[in-house]
Design a protein around this motif. Structure first.
Motif, PDB file in Angstrom:
ATOM      1  N   THR A 177       0.922  -1.198  -0.018  1.00  0.00           N
ATOM      2  CA  THR A 177       0.045   0.037   0.090  1.00  0.00           C
ATOM      3  C   THR A 177       0.831   1.351  -0.030  1.00  0.00           C
ATOM      4  OG1 THR A 177      -1.562  -1.154   1.484  1.00  0.00           O
ATOM      5  CG2 THR A 177      -1.833   1.096   1.133  1.00  0.00           C
ATOM      6  N   LEU A 178       0.415   2.022  -0.806  1.00  0.00           N
ATOM      7  CA  LEU A 178       1.307   3.526  -0.820  1.00  0.00           C
ATOM      8  C   LEU A 178       0.978   4.207  -0.039  1.00  0.00           C
ATOM      9  CD1 LEU A 178       3.030   5.342  -2.722  1.00  0.00           C
ATOM     10  CD2 LEU A 178       1.128   5.928  -3.997  1.00  0.00           C
ATOM     11  N   LYS A 236       8.501   7.960   2.451  1.00  0.00           N
ATOM     12  CA  LYS A 236       9.485   8.682   2.944  1.00  0.00           C
ATOM     13  C   LYS A 236      10.756   7.546   3.115  1.00  0.00           C
ATOM     14  CE  LYS A 236       6.706  11.893   6.086  1.00  0.00           C
ATOM     15  NZ  LYS A 236       6.574  12.359   7.566  1.00  0.00           N
ATOM     16  N   ALA A 237      10.582   6.648   3.266  1.00  0.00           N
ATOM     17  CA  ALA A 237      11.753   5.546   3.059  1.00  0.00           C
ATOM     18  C   ALA A 237      12.080   4.982   1.892  1.00  0.00           C
ATOM     19  CB  ALA A 237      11.261   4.370   4.196  1.00  0.00           C
ATOM     20  N   VAL A 238      11.223   4.880   1.199  1.00  0.00           N
ATOM     21  CA  VAL A 238      11.473   4.027  -0.240  1.00  0.00           C
ATOM     22  C   VAL A 238      11.079   5.003  -1.524  1.00  0.00           C
ATOM     23  CG1 VAL A 238      12.096   1.848   0.606  1.00  0.00           C
ATOM     24  CG2 VAL A 238       9.733   2.625  -0.086  1.00  0.00           C
ATOM     25  N   GLY A 239      11.397   4.775  -2.649  1.00  0.00           N
ATOM     26  CA  GLY A 239      10.617   5.149  -3.886  1.00  0.00           C
ATOM     27  C   GLY A 239       9.555   4.508  -4.285  1.00  0.00           C
ATOM     28  N   MET A 240       8.358   4.830  -4.549  1.00  0.00           N
ATOM     29  CA  MET A 240       6.987   4.236  -4.912  1.00  0.00           C
ATOM     30  C   MET A 240       6.752   4.655  -6.265  1.00  0.00           C
ATOM     31  SD  MET A 240       6.521   2.154  -1.980  1.00  0.00           S
ATOM     32  CE  MET A 240       4.796   1.791  -1.972  1.00  0.00           C
ATOM     33  N   LYS A 284       4.234   4.469  -9.558  1.00  0.00           N
ATOM     34  CA  LYS A 284       2.368   4.752  -9.799  1.00  0.00           C
ATOM     35  C   LYS A 284       1.559   3.498  -9.429  1.00  0.00           C
ATOM     36  CE  LYS A 284       2.790   9.050 -11.690  1.00  0.00           C
ATOM     37  NZ  LYS A 284       1.884  10.247 -11.034  1.00  0.00           N
ATOM     38  N   PRO A 285       0.361   3.608  -8.789  1.00  0.00           N
ATOM     39  CA  PRO A 285      -0.211   2.376  -8.468  1.00  0.00           C
ATOM     40  C   PRO A 285      -0.624   1.597  -9.490  1.00  0.00           C
ATOM     41  CG  PRO A 285      -1.079   4.307  -7.214  1.00  0.00           C
ATOM     42  CD  PRO A 285      -0.167   4.886  -8.392  1.00  0.00           C
ATOM     43  N   PHE A 286      -0.464   0.170  -9.281  1.00  0.00           N
ATOM     44  CA  PHE A 286      -0.510  -0.783 -10.436  1.00  0.00           C
ATOM     45  C   PHE A 286      -2.383  -1.306 -10.151  1.00  0.00           C
ATOM     46  CE2 PHE A 286       1.839  -3.303  -7.436  1.00  0.00           C
ATOM     47  CZ  PHE A 286       1.034  -4.070  -6.979  1.00  0.00           C
ATOM     48  N   MET A 287      -2.774  -0.854  -8.738  1.00  0.00           N
ATOM     49  CA  MET A 287      -3.925  -1.363  -8.458  1.00  0.00           C
ATOM     50  C   MET A 287      -4.606  -0.613  -7.476  1.00  0.00           C
ATOM     51  SD  MET A 287      -5.169  -5.186  -7.142  1.00  0.00           S
ATOM     52  CE  MET A 287      -4.783  -6.004  -8.696  1.00  0.00           C
ATOM     53  N   GLN A 288      -5.866  -0.202  -7.742  1.00  0.00           N
ATOM     54  CA  GLN A 288      -6.533   0.748  -6.708  1.00  0.00           C
ATOM     55  C   GLN A 288      -7.294  -0.268  -5.853  1.00  0.00           C
ATOM     56  OE1 GLN A 288      -6.278   3.861  -6.156  1.00  0.00           O
ATOM     57  NE2 GLN A 288      -5.069   4.398  -7.986  1.00  0.00           N
ATOM     58  N   TYR A 332      -1.815   0.077  -4.716  1.00  0.00           N
ATOM     59  CA  TYR A 332      -0.725  -0.874  -4.635  1.00  0.00           C
ATOM     60  C   TYR A 332       0.487  -0.362  -5.742  1.00  0.00           C
ATOM     61  CZ  TYR A 332      -3.772  -4.173  -1.910  1.00  0.00           C
ATOM     62  OH  TYR A 332      -4.613  -4.773  -1.058  1.00  0.00           O
ATOM     63  N   SER A 333       1.660  -0.335  -4.983  1.00  0.00           N
ATOM     64  CA  SER A 333       2.853   0.132  -5.743  1.00  0.00           C
ATOM     65  C   SER A 333       4.159  -0.759  -5.680  1.00  0.00           C
ATOM     66  CB  SER A 333       3.221   1.710  -5.200  1.00  0.00           C
ATOM     67  OG  SER A 333       2.163   2.632  -5.515  1.00  0.00           O
TER      68      SER A 333
END
Length: 465
Positions: free
Chosen positions: A106-107, A113-117, A119-123, A343-344
């Motif tokens: 979950t984004l 802040k901790a990692v790069g995420m 664009k979501p591949f699922m809502q 979800y990213s």
């Protein structure tokens, strides 16, 4: 001049370094961390399969990189402890043990802040998983559910058709109405409807037909009514026997306002963080209840199992709950969905591959590939009526409708034969042709109530005299 030359050479060096760096990212074998969860990542022999594995394969084709998938060591998604350290897949990406984390991650702001995420591949969102008899309330017209609407229409047509046949046969048959000039017909249209309804409810309503033709029709209708009522009460009782409670839960407010069933979510999940950080009074009450009763579960499987037992409502992410509904026919997801999120894929902060991953995800979405993967891995295994007794379809009673139709046709034919036999006997006495007498009889019997008016007028004249 020398300064400009130095700047140009430095710029070319930077561009070249960036180019070779990006090429290295795409050509090197990336370490991918994931977690086992149906249908995202599942074991198939020595290989892994699922939605995320298919998604990873499609992205790798677009970006041209090789990869090696490994399961996260502590079987956790990623949670930050009090000292600020991350565990799970997020922790492996932060510590450099993995280049990417692909899973239903979950984004959230903390993870961003901790990692790069990407664009979501699922809502997805947050919803409630319950057993069907808890989520569905009793309706005003539940007594009609044993039969489909088509079946009820067929029954109504059969009722009206039977009443009409009784009315017509009672007029045609001379055994039922021997003197139409002076005798009142017992089976008016209203009485025929009343008689047929009485037989349908097994109450009976006299007088009964005397002619053979009328009795054939009545026997056919009685047999039809017995089988119909047996099917109705059997299906009604089976549909009601599974209702262990009459509690209606349609959303989070209904869940918060009741104390009959317990409810909870996955411990340490983003769902729990949503309720903990929310300022909504209803969501705060739900969080306080879960903390007070310690009704958390340690895994999705445990939440689904407790929901199937019927005394527990599992709160989780809607796409995961949709999968549970597709696999377990006795479960249903509430319509209300809150806290929409996505979800990213996670990568180290500042990684140059994040933008390329996002572009690849958007291209797959626009091409319909993500929707195809969703339909592939979320296909329902439930058959219609598997979890709950289905309503009786018209074709289930086609045999009885056929018997009733044959009975109505035979009764009407017998009435015509009775009238023909009577006309043939009268024709010999009156020295007329059989057709002439039959036509006169039909005209006399099928006239509405005019045949009784001359006799009624004669009776009035006698009274006046």
């Amino acid at each position: 001049m020398q300064t400009k030359t130095v700047r140009m050479l430095f710029g070319l060096f930077v561009l070249s370094a960036g180019f070779f760096f990006n090429v290295g990212i795409c050509t090197a074998e990336l370490r991918i961390t994931t977690i086992k969860q149906e249908p995202y990542t599942m074991s198939k022999g020595s290989q892994l399969e699922g939605f995320c594995m298919d998604l990873l394969s499609e992205i790798a084709k677009k970006l041209g990189f090789k990869y090696k998938v490994q399961l996260v060591r502590d079987s956790s998604y990623g949670r930050q402890d009090e000292s600020g350290n991350w565990n799970g897949m997020i922790g492996e990406v932060v510590r450099g043990e993995a280049d990417l984390a692909i899973a239903p991650l979950t984004l959230t702001a903390a993870r961003e802040k901790a990692v790069g995420m990407t664009k979501p591949f699922m809502q997805t969102g947050i919803s409630i998983l319950l057993r069907k008899d808890i989520s569905e309330g009793a309706g005003f017209f539940d007594f009609l559910t044993p039969f489909t609407a088509e079946t009820w229409v067929g029954i109504l047509i059969a009722y009206l058709g039977t009443a009409a046949c009784i009315f017509i046969v009672a007029r045609l048959s001379p055994c039922e109405w021997s003197q139409p000039q002076s005798e009142q017909n017992r089976f008016s249209l209203i009485h025929s409807l009343w008689y047929t309804a009485g037989a349908l409810t097994l109450q009976g309503a006299g007088p009964h037909p005397r002619a053979l033709s009328g009795r054939v029709i009545c026997c056919s209708w009685w047999l039809f009514s017995i089988v119909l009522l047996a099917c109705y009460f059997s299906n009604l009782s089976s549909s009601k026997s599974s209702e262990s409670t009459h509690l209606t839960v349609k959303g989070f407010e209904d869940l918060a306002n009741q104390d009959t069933i317990q409810y909870g979510c996955l411990a340490g999940s983003s769902t729990l963080a949503f309720f903990r950080n929310s300022n909504n009074p209803v969501y705060r009450r739900i969080h306080e209840h879960m903390e007070r009763t310690k009704s958390f579960v340690s895994s999705m499987d445990e939440g689904i199992r407790r929901a199937k037992e019927g005394n527990y409502a599992f709160i989780g992410e809607s796409v995961s709950l949709d999968l549970a509904v597709a696999r377990h026919c006795e479960l249903v997801r509430a319509h209300e969905v809150i806290g929409m999120r996505g979800y990213s894929i996670a990568a180290p902060l500042g990684s140059p591959i994040i933008k390329n991953l996002s572009i690849a995800i958007l291209q797959l979405s626009e091409a319909g590939e993500l929707a195809y993967l969703r339909s592939k891995w979320w296909a329902s295994s439930c058959m219609a009526g598997k979890a709950k007794s289905s309503a009786v379809q018209p074709h289930s009673l086609k045999g009885m409708f056929l018997i009733l139709s044959l009975g109505l046709g035979l009764g009407t034919l017998l009435a015509v034969l009775e009238l023909t036999s009577r006309s043939r006997s009268s024709a010999a006495d009156q020295r007329k042709t059989c057709c002439t007498v039959l036509t006169e009889e039909l005209s006399l019997r099928l006239r509405n109530n005019n045949a009784n008016k001359p006799q009624e007028a004669a009776d009035k004249d006698k009274e006046k005299a």
